[in-house]
Design an enzyme around this catalytic site. Sequence first.
Site, short mmCIF file in Angstrom:
data_model
loop_
_atom_site.label_atom_id
_atom_site.label_comp_id
_atom_site.label_asym_id
_atom_site.label_seq_id
_atom_site.Cartn_x
_atom_site.Cartn_y
_atom_site.Cartn_z
N GLY A 172 -38.24 -28.20 28.44
CA GLY A 172 -39.48 -30.00 28.52
C GLY A 172 -40.12 -28.28 29.55
N GLY A 173 -40.48 -29.20 30.59
CA GLY A 173 -41.20 -29.22 32.21
C GLY A 173 -40.97 -27.63 32.30
N GLY A 407 -70.91 -5.55 21.56
CA GLY A 407 -70.47 -6.41 22.85
C GLY A 407 -69.33 -5.85 23.42
CB ALA A 408 -66.84 -4.73 21.16
C1 HXC Z 1 -27.61 -33.17 34.07
C2 HXC Z 1 -27.34 -32.00 32.11
C3 HXC Z 1 -28.97 -32.41 31.56
C4 HXC Z 1 -29.48 -32.68 32.45
C5 HXC Z 1 -27.19 -31.12 30.39
N1 HXC Z 1 -26.99 -31.75 31.54
N2 HXC Z 1 -28.44 -31.24 30.61
N3 HXC Z 1 -27.27 -32.92 33.52
N4 HXC Z 1 -29.59 -33.28 33.25
N5 HXC Z 1 -30.72 -32.50 31.95
C6 HXC Z 1 -24.90 -32.02 31.49
C7 HXC Z 1 -24.34 -32.63 30.00
O1 HXC Z 1 -23.90 -33.92 30.50
C8 HXC Z 1 -23.31 -31.21 30.35
O2 HXC Z 1 -22.16 -31.89 31.41
C9 HXC Z 1 -23.62 -30.18 30.56
O3 HXC Z 1 -24.40 -30.11 31.17
C10 HXC Z 1 -23.44 -29.10 29.68
O4 HXC Z 1 -24.74 -29.65 28.39
P1 HXC Z 1 -23.86 -29.95 27.05
O5 HXC Z 1 -25.37 -31.01 26.31
O6 HXC Z 1 -22.72 -30.35 27.17
O7 HXC Z 1 -24.69 -28.05 26.81
P2 HXC Z 1 -24.85 -27.18 25.33
O8 HXC Z 1 -24.42 -28.55 24.26
O9 HXC Z 1 -25.22 -26.20 25.13
O10 HXC Z 1 -26.53 -27.57 24.77
C11 HXC Z 1 -27.31 -27.96 26.59
C12 HXC Z 1 -28.80 -28.49 26.44
C13 HXC Z 1 -28.21 -30.25 26.03
C14 HXC Z 1 -29.51 -28.35 25.08
C15 HXC Z 1 -29.33 -27.95 27.49
O11 HXC Z 1 -27.71 -30.25 27.62
C16 HXC Z 1 -29.55 -30.65 26.67
O12 HXC Z 1 -30.93 -30.72 25.84
N6 HXC Z 1 -30.11 -31.26 27.50
C17 HXC Z 1 -31.18 -31.50 28.10
C18 HXC Z 1 -32.45 -31.49 27.88
C19 HXC Z 1 -33.71 -31.95 28.28
O13 HXC Z 1 -33.90 -33.18 27.44
N7 HXC Z 1 -34.07 -31.95 30.00
C20 HXC Z 1 -35.00 -32.95 30.00
C21 HXC Z 1 -36.12 -31.66 29.57
S1 HXC Z 1 -37.54 -32.69 29.94
P3 HXC Z 1 -20.30 -32.34 31.77
O14 HXC Z 1 -20.69 -32.61 32.31
O15 HXC Z 1 -20.54 -32.81 30.12
O16 HXC Z 1 -20.24 -31.22 31.07
C22 HXC Z 1 -37.49 -32.04 32.04
C23 HXC Z 1 -38.70 -32.59 32.98
C24 HXC Z 1 -39.23 -32.13 34.01
O17 HXC Z 1 -37.16 -30.96 32.39
C25 HXC Z 1 -40.52 -32.28 33.50
C26 HXC Z 1 -41.08 -31.47 34.97
C27 HXC Z 1 -42.82 -31.50 34.88
#
Ligand code: HXC
Length: 517
Positions: A172-173, A407-408
Amino acid sequence: MAISPDLLKQLEEKRKAIYEAGGKDKLAERKKKGLMSARERLEALFQPGTFMEFGLHAQHQCHEFGLADKTFPADGVITGIGYIDGRPVAAYSQDFTVGGGSLGSMHAQKICNLQDYAMKSGMPLIGINDSGGARIQEGDAALSGYGQIFFRNVLLSGVVPQISILAGPCAGGAAYSPALTDFIIMTKTNAQMFICGPEVIKAATGQTVTMDEIGSAAAHATISGNIHFVAENETHAFDIAKKLHSFLPSNNVMDPPHHPTPTVSMELDPVMNDIVPDDPKAPLDVQKVIARLVDNGDFLEVQRDFAKNIVVGLCRIQGIVTGIIANQPTVKAGTLDIDSSDKGARFIRFCNIFNIPIVTLVDVPGFMPGIAQERGGIIRHGAKMLFAYAAATVPKITVIMRKAYGGAYLAMCSSDLGADLVFAWPTAEIAVMGADGAVKILFKREIASATDPKKKEKELSAEYRDKFAAPYEAASKALITDVIEPSQTRGIVAMALRNTLAKRETRPPKKHGNIPL
Ligand code: HXC
């Protein structure tokens, strides 16, 4: 009076607990996958024993959505200063074992504090990214944290070098902070970078795609052009970062780390004369030229697998740190197209920011013809090359090896675009277009009425090449400093760099120019 042993014990225990990060199990799990911990990554990056940590005891300040009774050691990111090659460098390393390396407000504040410190102390910043993105529980505070990091990425841009290492998810961001830095190094395994993943793409557009196709290092290195280096693994990523750092000044008011040889060697390299193919239509492999031009063949190529019709990278020439921009005639005949213009222009601007002299090697038949190029905005993209060269005030040395058409020719740092010194090989051809095309337009009737039109065309082409396009023509108009033998190139370029190194060029003050984007 001595400090109480209880206080010392307490300090030791607190440190130990934080060093355990997300716990022994999670650390062991990473090890099993062949991944380093966030701390091990910093140890691998820096000289042993040089790391000074900032904010070890920081904790998230959010007490909602189940975070009230949770502790996040170091809030999921390790920040501080360490040494590379005896020079201080700021770095952060996100810890996936702590809340998935997710970015909450304190995590963001630690990165911002480090960015501010790097700015005022004039030191490079390296970010090791491994994160699930915005910490969901912290909502708008997490988004705001990203915003503050982006803002500082932009403040730092052009002041200190910024290098991003992607060694895990970057979703994402979160991908935008690396995108705002100078260089992105991505590991082949375990790293993904994307704005919308396959599920979101499917839901929004119905298109089916794999993560590898949109988010892998291979995809970004070859197709999107978002990254600059692919690393086999984390260790390799740190090696690349260190190599890159070895060419860079710590900030924009310092010179790059030149190691000038005591005298300039003008020794001839006869092999260079043999690199030019006999047949003017056979492509010259510019990698062979670069390998002989730079010290010990040591060339750090940037974006090696993207827009391969232009080659850019860093090297030393007789000790002087230099950025090379070169057409590659073995790919798409070395034409400038949309992607190669973007790649070249960005690299020119990077060199200019950090006082790195530029050497341009020219063998270019023109801008790439085609409907996709015209409709895709080759005018806007190609103009970036013109803009970047004209705006650059670092030493600019150009070597015209063979074709320099239209031009290049101008866009490859001609004297009119501000090259300080321009050298041409006797094989150089400087003209509005290639001889074959030119005679077809100029002598249409003569060719058509000749008894052997093909023969006539060939004769006229040869005459055109000799009389109009030869480097002596351009040299007679003072567009070229000198015509040189290829074998002289290394010595002459080294001397040219040395002579131009103290160049100072001032321009009218302005906020900034308006490069076509
Ligand atoms: C809080 C999070 C988290 C998040 C992961 N965790 N992402 N906690 N906020 N964004 C936590 C999980 O709950 C888990 O906690 C631990 O981290 C490990 O995650 P898993 O899912 O078990 O690991 P894995 O299977 O390896 O998958 C990793 C992952 C997945 C692909 C990154 O966790 C995921 O899809 N996370 C969300 C990604 C996402 O959509 N983020 C937002 C993006 S938008 P526990 O306690 O169970 O160990 C964004 C906006 C920014 O970032 C904007 C800026 C402009």
